[in-house]
Design a protein around this motif. Structure first.
Motif, PDB file in Angstrom:
ATOM      1  N   HIS A 170       0.821  -1.203   0.000  1.00 38.50           N
ATOM      2  CA  HIS A 170       0.000   0.000   0.000  1.00 38.50           C
ATOM      3  C   HIS A 170       0.859   1.258   0.000  1.00 38.50           C
ATOM      4  CE1 HIS A 170      -2.411   3.247   1.865  1.00 38.50           C
ATOM      5  NE2 HIS A 170      -3.404   2.718   1.170  1.00 38.50           N
ATOM      6  N   ASP A 171       1.917   1.248   0.835  1.00 36.10           N
ATOM      7  CA  ASP A 171       2.693   2.475   1.020  1.00 36.10           C
ATOM      8  C   ASP A 171       3.735   2.694  -0.066  1.00 36.10           C
ATOM      9  OD1 ASP A 171       1.233   2.786   3.307  1.00 36.10           O
ATOM     10  OD2 ASP A 171       2.778   1.971   4.641  1.00 36.10           O
ATOM     11  N   GLN A 176       4.006   4.194  -6.047  1.00 34.75           N
ATOM     12  CA  GLN A 176       4.817   4.313  -7.243  1.00 34.75           C
ATOM     13  C   GLN A 176       4.004   4.048  -8.503  1.00 34.75           C
ATOM     14  OE1 GLN A 176       8.175   1.759  -6.662  1.00 34.75           O
ATOM     15  NE2 GLN A 176       9.098   3.027  -5.049  1.00 34.75           N
ATOM     16  N   VAL A 177       3.101   3.064  -8.432  1.00 32.42           N
ATOM     17  CA  VAL A 177       2.260   2.803  -9.601  1.00 32.42           C
ATOM     18  C   VAL A 177       1.335   3.982  -9.863  1.00 32.42           C
ATOM     19  CG1 VAL A 177       0.493   1.284 -10.548  1.00 32.42           C
ATOM     20  CG2 VAL A 177       2.416   0.316  -9.318  1.00 32.42           C
ATOM     21  N   GLU A 213      -5.859  -4.122  -9.030  1.00 30.16           N
ATOM     22  CA  GLU A 213      -5.465  -5.445  -8.557  1.00 30.16           C
ATOM     23  C   GLU A 213      -4.689  -5.355  -7.235  1.00 30.16           C
ATOM     24  OE1 GLU A 213      -3.330  -7.253 -11.703  1.00 30.16           O
ATOM     25  OE2 GLU A 213      -5.095  -7.563 -12.979  1.00 30.16           O
ATOM     26  N   LEU A 214      -3.839  -4.332  -7.096  1.00 36.60           N
ATOM     27  CA  LEU A 214      -3.104  -4.149  -5.855  1.00 36.60           C
ATOM     28  C   LEU A 214      -4.045  -3.865  -4.689  1.00 36.60           C
ATOM     29  CD1 LEU A 214       0.038  -2.081  -6.931  1.00 36.60           C
ATOM     30  CD2 LEU A 214       0.014  -4.364  -5.935  1.00 36.60           C
ATOM     31  N   HIS A 216      -7.110  -4.833  -4.410  1.00 36.78           N
ATOM     32  CA  HIS A 216      -7.785  -6.091  -4.074  1.00 36.78           C
ATOM     33  C   HIS A 216      -6.851  -7.009  -3.292  1.00 36.78           C
ATOM     34  CE1 HIS A 216     -10.331  -9.602  -4.428  1.00 36.78           C
ATOM     35  NE2 HIS A 216      -9.313 -10.271  -4.969  1.00 36.78           N
ATOM     36  N   MET A 217      -5.596  -7.100  -3.699  1.00 31.09           N
ATOM     37  CA  MET A 217      -4.651  -7.952  -2.994  1.00 31.09           C
ATOM     38  C   MET A 217      -4.409  -7.450  -1.572  1.00 31.09           C
ATOM     39  SD  MET A 217      -1.894  -8.742  -6.010  1.00 31.09           S
ATOM     40  CE  MET A 217      -0.856  -9.659  -4.889  1.00 31.09           C
ATOM     41  N   VAL A 218      -4.325  -6.131  -1.389  1.00 29.42           N
ATOM     42  CA  VAL A 218      -4.128  -5.573  -0.049  1.00 29.42           C
ATOM     43  C   VAL A 218      -5.316  -5.892   0.847  1.00 29.42           C
ATOM     44  CG1 VAL A 218      -3.978  -3.409   1.240  1.00 29.42           C
ATOM     45  CG2 VAL A 218      -2.527  -3.772  -0.752  1.00 29.42           C
ATOM     46  N   SER A 219      -6.533  -5.772   0.308  1.00 31.15           N
ATOM     47  CA  SER A 219      -7.717  -6.095   1.114  1.00 31.15           C
ATOM     48  C   SER A 219      -7.758  -7.570   1.482  1.00 31.15           C
ATOM     49  CB  SER A 219      -8.987  -5.700   0.354  1.00 31.15           C
ATOM     50  OG  SER A 219      -9.117  -6.478  -0.843  1.00 31.15           O
TER      51      SER A 219
END
Length: 358
Positions: A170-171, A176-177, A213-214, A216-219
């Motif tokens: 997340h951080d 960066q993305v 997608e990031l 969703h993956m973090v959640s």
């Protein structure tokens, strides 16, 4: 087969000591032998039926087996003392009773001591077998508890690693993305070259998709506090009845839900009930438990309450990883876990979760 073999051995003892005939002592001895068939289901009744044979004959095997069976199946030591004394009394008293003179003389003291020794030996042997059986059960529980604690410790480490990975994603990665997407959008607007504009559009589109997608993956990482992979079958509330029925203690289940719950919430409720019933069986032997799952105003409350133990608990190693893991799981889902003793010396574990996990 074992009970039938004991009956045969007892009948052989009757035949050797008293023989078979129309006499009352033979009838009582045969009754005592047949009463051994009750030694598992009704050991006290079997002992009472075997006791007259001690008074009327020297066929003692059936009565001694009855004393042993009673001692192996009861936890009342006063009852065992009374039964051993009754056995010794019937052993020393004459039959039929004399009409003139005393019933018991000083010369009968050795016989009385011998009868007490026989009855006490059978009772102690039965108590020893019972203690060995209880010890084997406790050792099996210790092994299960240790395996469960090791599993929860491993899951706690996994949860911490996943939480750390989610923070890093997340951080750092998401930030960066996001910058890549912003710079690509700026390049798409400012450039006049068609090829550069098309490339910037592609980069921006892929960056936005990667951000989704990031997130969703973090959640998923933040909500997942249990199994190492979501591909394995996970417990649901449909399996809660089987869990309560097979928990090893007497437990009641009361479920009042108004709709379907999210999968992470169902897993959290299942694991909470599982841990609470395991702790009740471990720390409160002989207690009963009540499990309540109720949904009110967007919140699901799960409460597991057990009564005070009726037997002393065997000291078991515990690092409290179970409650720590449950509390971390509750916090990940935006809930609260509370635990503590009740006024009647029992214990209560409650979990409050929102219907929709954060």
């Amino acid at each position: 087969m074992l009970d039938a073999g004991l009956v045969v051995v007892s009948l052989l003892d009757v035949w050797v000591q008293a023989g078979f005939g129309p006499r009352s002592d033979s009838a009582f001895a045969v009754l005592a032998s047949c009463a051994l068939l009750l030694r598992r289901r009704a050991p006290l009744v079997g002992f009472v039926l075997a006791l007259p044979a001690v008074l009327t004959s020297f066929a003692l095997v059936a009565a001694l087996i009855a004393v042993y069976s009673l001692a192996a199946h009861t936890r009342s030591r006063p009852l065992l003392a009374v039964c051993a004394a009754a056995f010794a009394g019937c052993y020393v008293l004459p039959w039929p009773a004399p009409r003139v003179g005393g019933i018991v003389h000083a010369s009968d003291v050795p016989d009385l001591a011998y009868g007490l020794a026989l009855g006490a030996a059978a009772a102690l042997l039965g108590q020893l077998v019972q203690a060995r059986r209880d010890l084997a059960t406790r050792l099996a529980e210790i092994t299960e508890v240790r395996e469960h604690e090791q599993f929860l410790a491993a899951q706690s480490v996994l949860a911490k690693e996943r939480a750390q990975l989610a923070r890093e994603m997340h951080d750092v990665v998401s930030h960066q993305v996001s910058l890549i997407a912003v710079r690509a959008g700026a390049l798409q607007v400012s450039t006049g070259d068609p090829d550069a504009k098309d490339a910037a559009s592609t980069i921006r589109r892929l960056s936005v998709r990667t951000l989704d997608e990031l997130r969703h993956m973090v959640s998923v990482l933040r909500a997942s506090g249990g199994p190492p992979t979501e591909l394995t079958p996970q417990p649901t509330l449909a399996q809660l009845h089987a869990l309560v029925a097979g928990c090893g203690i007497e437990a009641d289940l009361d479920v009042d839900l108004t709709g379907d719950l999210p999968a992470p919430v169902q897993r959290a409720i299942y694991r909470t009930v599982q841990e609470a019933l395991t702790n009740a069986r471990k720390h409160a032997p002989g207690s009963t438990a009540r499990v309540e799952v109720r949904q009110r105003d967007g919140t699901v409350r799960t409460a597991v309450t057990n009564t005070a133990p009726t037997r002393p608990a065997l000291p078991l190693p515990s690092a409290s990883h179970g409650l720590i893991g449950l509390r971390q799981r509750a916090e990940l889902l935006g809930g609260v876990l509370e635990s503590g003793p009740t006024p009647d010396h029992g214990y209560r574990l409650s979990l409050d979760l929102p219907v929709t996990s954060p």
